[in-house]
Design an enzyme around this catalytic site. Structure first.
Site, mmCIF file in Angstrom:
data_model
loop_
_atom_site.group_PDB
_atom_site.id
_atom_site.type_symbol
_atom_site.label_atom_id
_atom_site.label_comp_id
_atom_site.label_asym_id
_atom_site.label_seq_id
_atom_site.Cartn_x
_atom_site.Cartn_y
_atom_site.Cartn_z
ATOM 1 N N ASP A 186 38.869 33.361 41.134
ATOM 2 C CA ASP A 186 39.909 32.882 40.227
ATOM 3 C C ASP A 186 40.840 34.029 39.824
ATOM 4 O OD1 ASP A 186 41.274 31.062 38.731
ATOM 5 O OD2 ASP A 186 39.730 30.773 37.213
ATOM 6 N N ASN B 103 42.974 21.350 43.734
ATOM 7 C CA ASN B 103 44.050 22.256 44.155
ATOM 8 C C ASN B 103 45.174 21.540 44.921
ATOM 9 O OD1 ASN B 103 41.871 25.141 44.717
ATOM 10 N ND2 ASN B 103 43.037 24.559 42.901
HETATM 11 C C1 FPP Z 1 42.374 30.886 42.300
HETATM 12 O O1 FPP Z 1 43.453 31.592 41.767
HETATM 13 C C2 FPP Z 1 42.328 30.987 43.744
HETATM 14 C C3 FPP Z 1 42.571 29.970 44.612
HETATM 15 C C4 FPP Z 1 42.935 28.612 44.181
HETATM 16 C C5 FPP Z 1 42.505 30.133 46.067
HETATM 17 C C6 FPP Z 1 41.599 31.195 46.602
HETATM 18 C C7 FPP Z 1 42.191 31.721 47.846
HETATM 19 C C8 FPP Z 1 42.153 32.995 48.294
HETATM 20 C C9 FPP Z 1 41.359 34.027 47.640
HETATM 21 C C10 FPP Z 1 42.948 33.432 49.488
HETATM 22 C C11 FPP Z 1 42.582 32.791 50.763
HETATM 23 C C12 FPP Z 1 41.120 32.707 51.004
HETATM 24 C C13 FPP Z 1 40.555 32.483 52.208
HETATM 25 C C14 FPP Z 1 39.080 32.310 52.334
HETATM 26 C C15 FPP Z 1 41.322 32.433 53.428
HETATM 27 P P1 FPP Z 1 44.535 30.793 40.924
HETATM 28 O O2 FPP Z 1 45.719 30.603 41.784
HETATM 29 O O3 FPP Z 1 43.928 29.559 40.360
HETATM 30 O O4 FPP Z 1 44.829 31.850 39.795
HETATM 31 P P2 FPP Z 1 45.322 31.538 38.316
HETATM 32 O O5 FPP Z 1 44.221 30.771 37.636
HETATM 33 O O6 FPP Z 1 45.511 32.894 37.748
HETATM 34 O O7 FPP Z 1 46.597 30.763 38.426
#
Ligand code: FPP
Length: 243
Positions: A20, A68
């Site tokens: 996250d 998502n």
């Molecule tokens: C949460 O951060 C993260 C995600 C929804 C996606 C996770 C993806 C990656 C780490 C990159 C790609 C991974 C792979 C395995 C190819 P957020 O966007 O919810 O952060 P925030 O809560 O600060 O907005």
């Protein structure tokens, strides 16, 4: 993979991570959210590598939840692009290291170009015996449990399963994680302390570890900190600890 490490119960056999804070990481730097995801991908690479070196056999990453899909199309496109990049770039490493790629969730909802790559990497790494990298993609735990319940009902209706014999193992065998040990340790970054529909069944006895660091800042040192604390905790599984 070191058998000695695997025999050491103070090292988790299976680590699950809710990655996250990519968005916040980018925001703090005045960058677009997609840059946060790109930096998050670098953290994924570091973590997969560190787990392999340490002898942690199973790693599960929550890469995309069913919720998502509500994100703006541009952000979803950027995430799917990174996933393709990851699959193209990592296949060789996974094969060399004997790691099997496993997917849980609803990969059928993913764009065609991602599915093709996923299918290819899953097939090509299927013989990997050293460990598993599980990607949770378009994943939701309640949907997974409901699907397992549906399957049990269908088998009972078809007469291939006696409902009186259904126990925890019968249900666990119909989850998408069948065959994997339950995670011993779950990590969540960016200061949030919730499960967000992640592995609700499988995390029943897991130890939880939280950090305020955003996922792109997660590195070996952070992982070592989590593992050190895990090693200090006494896991009783509802029983008592004997001296
Ligand atoms: C949460 O951060 C993260 C995600 C929804 C996606 C996770 C993806 C990656 C780490 C990159 C790609 C991974 C792979 C395995 C190819 P957020 O966007 O919810 O952060 P925030 O809560 O600060 O907005």
């Amino acid at each position: 993979m070191s058998p000695a490490a695997d025999a050491d119960s103070r090292l988790p056999r299976h680590v699950a991570i809710v990655m996250d804070g990519n968005g916040r990481w980018a925001q703090q730097r005045g960058l677009p959210r997609s840059e946060g995801h790109r930096a998050g991908l670098a953290a994924v690479r570091r973590t997969v590598e560190a787990c392999r070196e340490l002898g942690i056999r199973h790693l599960t990453l929550y890469a995309f939840s069913t919720e998502n899909w509500k994100r703006p199309p541009g952000e979803i496109r950027a995430l799917m692009g990174l996933l393709r990049e990851f699959l193209d770039a990592r296949l060789g490493d996974l094969l060399r290291q004997g790691i099997r790629l496993h997917v849980i969730g609803q990969p059928e909802r993913l764009p065609h170009l991602v599915r093709v790559r996923l299918d290819r990497v899953v097939k090509q790494t299927a013989g990997g015996k050293e460990g598993t990298l599980t990607l949770a993609l378009s994943y939701g735990s309640r949907a997974e449990i409901a699907a397992a319940a549906r399957q049990l009902a269908e088998e009972a209706k078809a007469g291939t399963l006696d409902p009186r014999t259904i126990d925890e193992a019968t249900l666990a065998a119909r989850l998408q994680t069948a065959g994997l040990p339950d995670p011993d340790l779950v990590i969540r970054t960016a200061g949030e302390k919730r499960l967000s529909n992640f592995l609700l069944w499988q995390l029943s006895y897991a130890e939880f570890w939280f950090t305020d660091l955003c996922w792109p800042d997660f590195d070996r040192e952070t992982l070592h900190g989590a593992l050190a604390e895990f090693a200090r905790r006494q896991r009783r599984f509802g029983g008592v600890t004997h001296a």
